[in-house]
Design a protein around this motif. Structure first.
Motif, PDB file in Angstrom:
ATOM      1  N   SER A  59       0.814  -1.218   0.000  1.00  0.00           N
ATOM      2  CA  SER A  59       0.000   0.000   0.000  1.00  0.00           C
ATOM      3  C   SER A  59       0.845   1.264   0.000  1.00  0.00           C
ATOM      4  N   ASN A  60       2.162   1.159   0.171  1.00  0.00           N
ATOM      5  CA  ASN A  60       3.040   2.324   0.221  1.00  0.00           C
ATOM      6  C   ASN A  60       4.070   2.245  -0.896  1.00  0.00           C
ATOM      7  N   TRP A  61       4.573   3.400  -1.276  1.00  0.00           N
ATOM      8  CA  TRP A  61       5.589   3.412  -2.325  1.00  0.00           C
ATOM      9  C   TRP A  61       6.400   4.704  -2.269  1.00  0.00           C
ATOM     10  N   ILE A  62       7.537   4.663  -2.927  1.00  0.00           N
ATOM     11  CA  ILE A  62       8.357   5.848  -3.155  1.00  0.00           C
ATOM     12  C   ILE A  62       8.998   5.696  -4.523  1.00  0.00           C
ATOM     13  N   GLU A  63       9.015   6.783  -5.273  1.00  0.00           N
ATOM     14  CA  GLU A  63       9.634   6.797  -6.598  1.00  0.00           C
ATOM     15  C   GLU A  63      10.586   7.977  -6.673  1.00  0.00           C
ATOM     16  N   VAL A  64      11.854   7.690  -6.961  1.00  0.00           N
ATOM     17  CA  VAL A  64      12.866   8.735  -7.095  1.00  0.00           C
ATOM     18  C   VAL A  64      13.405   8.708  -8.515  1.00  0.00           C
ATOM     19  N   GLY A  65      13.748   9.878  -9.020  1.00  0.00           N
ATOM     20  CA  GLY A  65      14.236   9.958 -10.390  1.00  0.00           C
ATOM     21  C   GLY A  65      15.192  11.120 -10.557  1.00  0.00           C
ATOM     22  N   GLU A  98       0.757   5.081   4.182  1.00  0.00           N
ATOM     23  CA  GLU A  98      -0.464   5.018   4.973  1.00  0.00           C
ATOM     24  C   GLU A  98      -0.341   3.917   6.014  1.00  0.00           C
ATOM     25  N   SER A  99      -0.940   4.173   7.192  1.00  0.00           N
ATOM     26  CA  SER A  99      -0.851   3.204   8.276  1.00  0.00           C
ATOM     27  C   SER A  99      -1.978   3.459   9.266  1.00  0.00           C
ATOM     28  N   TYR A 100      -2.547   2.396   9.790  1.00  0.00           N
ATOM     29  CA  TYR A 100      -3.573   2.506  10.821  1.00  0.00           C
ATOM     30  C   TYR A 100      -2.891   2.664  12.181  1.00  0.00           C
ATOM     31  N   LEU A 101      -3.116   3.829  12.813  1.00  0.00           N
ATOM     32  CA  LEU A 101      -2.571   4.055  14.146  1.00  0.00           C
ATOM     33  C   LEU A 101      -3.362   3.299  15.190  1.00  0.00           C
ATOM     34  N   SER A 102      -4.614   3.074  14.899  1.00  0.00           N
ATOM     35  CA  SER A 102      -5.468   2.237  15.739  1.00  0.00           C
ATOM     36  C   SER A 102      -6.483   1.570  14.818  1.00  0.00           C
ATOM     37  N   ARG A 103      -7.432   0.886  15.411  1.00  0.00           N
ATOM     38  CA  ARG A 103      -8.377   0.124  14.601  1.00  0.00           C
ATOM     39  C   ARG A 103      -9.153   1.010  13.633  1.00  0.00           C
ATOM     40  N   GLY A 113       8.985  16.022  -4.267  1.00  0.00           N
ATOM     41  CA  GLY A 113      10.009  17.044  -4.159  1.00  0.00           C
ATOM     42  C   GLY A 113      11.026  16.940  -5.277  1.00  0.00           C
ATOM     43  N   ILE A 114      10.954  17.858  -6.258  1.00  0.00           N
ATOM     44  CA  ILE A 114      11.867  17.873  -7.407  1.00  0.00           C
ATOM     45  C   ILE A 114      12.682  19.149  -7.333  1.00  0.00           C
ATOM     46  N   TRP A 115      13.983  18.996  -7.153  1.00  0.00           N
ATOM     47  CA  TRP A 115      14.818  20.169  -7.030  1.00  0.00           C
ATOM     48  C   TRP A 115      15.060  20.828  -8.381  1.00  0.00           C
ATOM     49  N   ASP A 116      15.339  22.105  -8.326  1.00  0.00           N
ATOM     50  CA  ASP A 116      15.698  22.978  -9.444  1.00  0.00           C
ATOM     51  C   ASP A 116      14.502  23.419 -10.275  1.00  0.00           C
ATOM     52  N   ILE A 117      13.296  22.937  -9.969  1.00  0.00           N
ATOM     53  CA  ILE A 117      12.130  23.456 -10.689  1.00  0.00           C
ATOM     54  C   ILE A 117      11.009  23.818  -9.721  1.00  0.00           C
ATOM     55  N   ASN A 118      11.337  23.901  -8.430  1.00  0.00           N
ATOM     56  CA  ASN A 118      10.349  24.296  -7.416  1.00  0.00           C
ATOM     57  C   ASN A 118       9.066  23.486  -7.516  1.00  0.00           C
ATOM     58  N   ASP A 119       9.184  22.181  -7.605  1.00  0.00           N
ATOM     59  CA  ASP A 119       8.026  21.297  -7.674  1.00  0.00           C
ATOM     60  C   ASP A 119       7.997  20.484  -6.387  1.00  0.00           C
ATOM     61  N   TYR A 120       7.217  20.966  -5.406  1.00  0.00           N
ATOM     62  CA  TYR A 120       7.192  20.347  -4.091  1.00  0.00           C
ATOM     63  C   TYR A 120       5.749  20.207  -3.614  1.00  0.00           C
ATOM     64  N   SER A 121       5.489  19.157  -2.887  1.00  0.00           N
ATOM     65  CA  SER A 121       4.180  19.018  -2.266  1.00  0.00           C
ATOM     66  C   SER A 121       4.279  18.038  -1.107  1.00  0.00           C
ATOM     67  N   VAL A 122       3.438  18.255  -0.111  1.00  0.00           N
ATOM     68  CA  VAL A 122       3.315  17.339   1.012  1.00  0.00           C
ATOM     69  C   VAL A 122       1.876  17.441   1.522  1.00  0.00           C
ATOM     70  N   ASN A 123       1.275  16.302   1.810  1.00  0.00           N
ATOM     71  CA  ASN A 123      -0.104  16.271   2.282  1.00  0.00           C
ATOM     72  C   ASN A 123      -0.225  15.224   3.383  1.00  0.00           C
ATOM     73  N   LEU A 124      -0.615  15.656   4.570  1.00  0.00           N
ATOM     74  CA  LEU A 124      -0.742  14.786   5.729  1.00  0.00           C
ATOM     75  C   LEU A 124      -2.208  14.780   6.165  1.00  0.00           C
ATOM     76  N   ARG A 125      -2.773  13.585   6.264  1.00  0.00           N
ATOM     77  CA  ARG A 125      -4.190  13.459   6.631  1.00  0.00           C
ATOM     78  C   ARG A 125      -4.338  12.401   7.724  1.00  0.00           C
ATOM     79  N   LEU A 126      -5.085  12.770   8.755  1.00  0.00           N
ATOM     80  CA  LEU A 126      -5.383  11.872   9.865  1.00  0.00           C
ATOM     81  C   LEU A 126      -6.895  11.770   9.961  1.00  0.00           C
TER      82      LEU A 126
END
Length: 710
Positions: A59-65, A98-103, A113-126
């Motif tokens: 259910s989780n992934w990371i892609e770097v390039g 993603e992870s279940y902190l409780s039931r 996060g892509i350097w040199d072109i100001n392409d950044y994003s982060v989204n945290l949802r609980l």
């Protein structure tokens, strides 16, 4: 600006979020990809057979390039067309955790996060089931523009006054919280901060006398943008019996400080810089409410109401000088006749808007749906401003300053009705029709005075009436599985009537626009046909044809009604998807657009020509599975326009003539079930006659990425 300064450091810190988070999981991810035997670790003795995981089990992934473009030619044009930088770039393309902190509590984190072109994003949802959720986010991305000007083919005149590879950074940060307790009102609060900061091209070009055939507007200009918005929103929704009720408010603050920078007559004795700075601060408040009542399965009734008040403060200057953003100097030696500017602009406006609508959904029988609706809108806009006008008198080069005040009051009311109907009583057919009508009227009072003498410089009082009607009809036919047809037609008419009860402009000056208009009719006929056919299980064909004819009839004061323009558009498009064998898939699409605007003006003066906008677009995609773990993918893109009109003898050339090709090839290797490696090469080329070849480019892309599931 205070917001810009205080948020700059915070934005830089936020950019590190995806990188730090990615490093936390990259180690375990790479460890999972190691080949057996690389480390002398003794595996545990299995108690029972363990099934190998598939990609669906993660259910989780990371892609770097990492990669980049090598560009030969106009970098600004390449960046605007591709939306990518003409340099190296890299970083975290995508991160999801993603992870279940409780039931019943789920934590989700997404980043980029892509350097040199100001392409950044982060989204945290609980999110907690049965309670509510909290969400924090930030994103920033860069939009590229080409700041080049026009090309004059007579003597090859082309201006490069600055680096034309312009860019604009856009972004937003937000916080949202919601309560979702069963049988209780659903409540939501959201705060959003948005910004735009950077430079983009302007379509209003400066003039030059070096073109060889008089003055031509071909000198590039650009915008300096600095904009901030703060938005606060609150929503409450609850069901009371069979009625759903929603209430909401919105409060918005914006701060706009933009400047258009223009160069006039560069490399000439009268070379000067023009800066038009525009300051706009707005304060908006909106309250809205809605209801939805389901009487039964055949009847539903909805209502909505919205009130908005918008207060605006304006400021700005339009100043000529030896450089951009120069201080105002009424004796600036290079100012020329008709160099009109202003300074000390201040004022503002207030708008109040009221909107109400009601809708009724009726289904008297299973095969008939009818939806009548009514919408009423009323707007009042009051504006005031004062400024000092600075103009150079023709023949004297003497600067004259005049302190002016302007006022306008605008009132509008529109009543709109709509009736929609759908019928499905004939097997394999769906018929639908819709009628739209809008009746509107308004008044506009304008006055401009000399602040010192109170003498009236301009006064107008205009009443207007509008009537719009649009009729739409269509049908979809499904003769058999895998085959369907669709057709739609609409006819739209808009009639505008203007009654200028007061107009202080002199009939002999030829400067009565826009009060010269007394009547305008806009008519549009649009028809389209669509077909989808699946002759084989592995072959799908789609085709579409669109035709649109629009005319504008205009009547001036004391003149007859004449056809002032006619716009004709044809669009043909089609696509095909074919999988001849299980290891190979092919996709192709092509479209051709023919668009022409005709007016009587070319028969009066050769300065203006009829406009044409005809172009081709084509794409082709293929994918082939070399083996169970290796795929080869290829993409091709084609664009062609041929509408160039060399009107250099009378004005600047119009239209566009360009040819563009793009091809990419990617090799995708699944090293393990959770680890995928991609390497990509691309080639892109543009041949642009409109710019005399100055916007041409050839570009090569080299890029590689690794995607890991965990």
């Amino acid at each position: 600006m205070k917001v810009r300064k205080s948020s700059a450091v915070w934005r830089r810190r936020m950019r590190l979020g995806p990188v730090v988070l990615g490093s936390c999981v990259l180690g375990p991810c790479l460890h999972a990809a190691e080949s057996p035997g690389e480390f002398e670790l003794k595996p545990p003795t299995p108690v029972e057979p363990v099934e190998e995981k598939s990609a669906l089990d993660y259910s989780n992934w990371i892609e770097v390039g990492v990669g980049g473009y090598i560009v030969d030619g106009n970098e600004g044009q390449f960046q605007q067309r591709s939306g990518r930088p003409a340099t190296a770039f890299g970083g975290i393309e995508s991160y999801h955790y993603e992870s279940y902190l409780s039931r019943d509590t789920l934590l989700t984190l997404d980043g980029r996060g892509i350097w040199d072109i100001n392409d950044y994003s982060v989204n945290l949802r609980l999110e907690t089931e049965g309670t509510g959720y909290l969400e924090f986010g930030y994103e920033e991305f860069r939009v590229f523009y080409n700041g080049s000007g026009g090309f004059f083919p007579v003597n090859g005149q082309w201006f490069e006054l600055y680096d034309n590879a312009l860019s604009l950074d856009r972004g937003r940060a937000w916080f949202e919280g919601g309560l979702r307790i069963p049988d209780a009102p659903a409540m939501t609060f959201r705060y959003t901060y948005m910004f735009r900061d950077g430079q983009k091209d302007s379509t209003s070009w400066g003039d030059s006398g070096l073109a060889g055939l008089g003055t031509r507007g071909i000198v590039p200009a650009f915008w300096d943008l600095d904009e901030d918005r703060h938005i606060f929103e609150g929503e409450v929704a609850h069901d009371i019996g069979n009625t759903g009720v929603g209430l909401g408010v919105r409060y918005e603050l914006s701060d706009i400080n933009n400047a258009r920078q223009m160069r006039r007559r560069p490399d000439e004795a009268s070379d000067r810089h023009l800066t038009q700075r525009e300051r706009v601060d707005t304060d908006l408040f909106n309250a809205h409410a809605s209801t939805e009542t389901r009487f039964n399965e055949k009847v539903m009734f909805t209502t909505g109401y919205s009130f908005t008040t918008l207060n605006t403060d304006i400021g700005g200057t339009r100043i000529y000088g030896a450089g951009y953003d120069a201080m105002y100097d009424p004796l600036f030696a290079r100012r020329q006749a008709r160099d009109e500017g202003y300074f000390g602009l201040h004022g503002g406006s207030q708008m109040k808007q009221y909107v109400a609508n009601v809708n009724l959904l009726l289904r008297p029988v299973e095969t008939v749906h009818v939806v009548p609706s009514v919408r009423v809108e009323k707007r009042n806009i009051d504006s005031r401003s004062a400024f000092i006008e600075s103009a150079v008198q023709p023949g004297t080069l003497v600067t004259v300053e005049e302190n002016l005040e302007a006022e306008s009051d605008r009132g509008l009311i529109d009543v709109s009705e709509r009736l929609e109907a759908r019928y499905t009583g004939v097997e394999n057919w769906v018929f639908y029709a819709r009628g739209d009508w809008t009746q509107g009227q308004g008044d506009l009072q304008e006055i401009e005075r000399d602040a010192a003498t109170t003498a009236v410089v301009l006064e107008r009082d205009t009443d207007d009436e509008r009537f719009t009607q649009k009729y739409t009809a269509g049908a979809n036919w499904y003769p058999r599985a895998g085959l369907n047809f669709g057709a739609q037609y609409y006819h739209k008419i808009r009639n505008n009537e203007y009654d200028h009860k007061v107009d202080s402009t002199d009939n002999t000056t030829g400067n009565r626009y826009p009060a010269w208009f007394t009547h305008q009719d806009f008519t549009t006929d649009d028809v389209n046909f669509r077909a989808t056919w699946r002759p084989l299980n592995n072959l799908t064909l789609v085709g579409r044809y669109d035709f649109q004819l629009s005319t504008v009839d205009t009547q001036g004061d004391g003149l007859a009604l004449v056809e002032s323009s006619e716009v004709t558009s044809h669009i043909l498009s089609g696509s095909a998807s074919w999988t001849p064998v299980s290891r190979l898939y092919l996709q192709a699409s092509v479209s051709y657009a023919m668009d022409e605007t005709e007016t009587p003006v070319p028969g009066i003066t050769p300065v203006v020509t009829d406009a044409e906008n005809n172009y081709w677009n084509g794409t082709f995609t293929a994918g082939f599975a070399l083996d169970e773990k290796t795929d080869l993918q290829g993409d091709y893109f084609y664009y062609r326009s041929d509408n160039y009109q060399d009107n250099s003898a009378f004005s600047v050339p119009f239209g566009s003539e360009a040819e563009e090709h793009g091809v990419t090839v990617a090799l995708i290797r699944r090293i393990r079930e959770n680890l995928q490696w991609t390497i990509k090469y691309g080639f892109f080329t543009l041949d642009d006659r409109t710019s005399g070849g100055h916007n041409d480019y050839d570009a090569h892309l080299l890029y590689t990425s690794v995607r890991c599931l965990f």
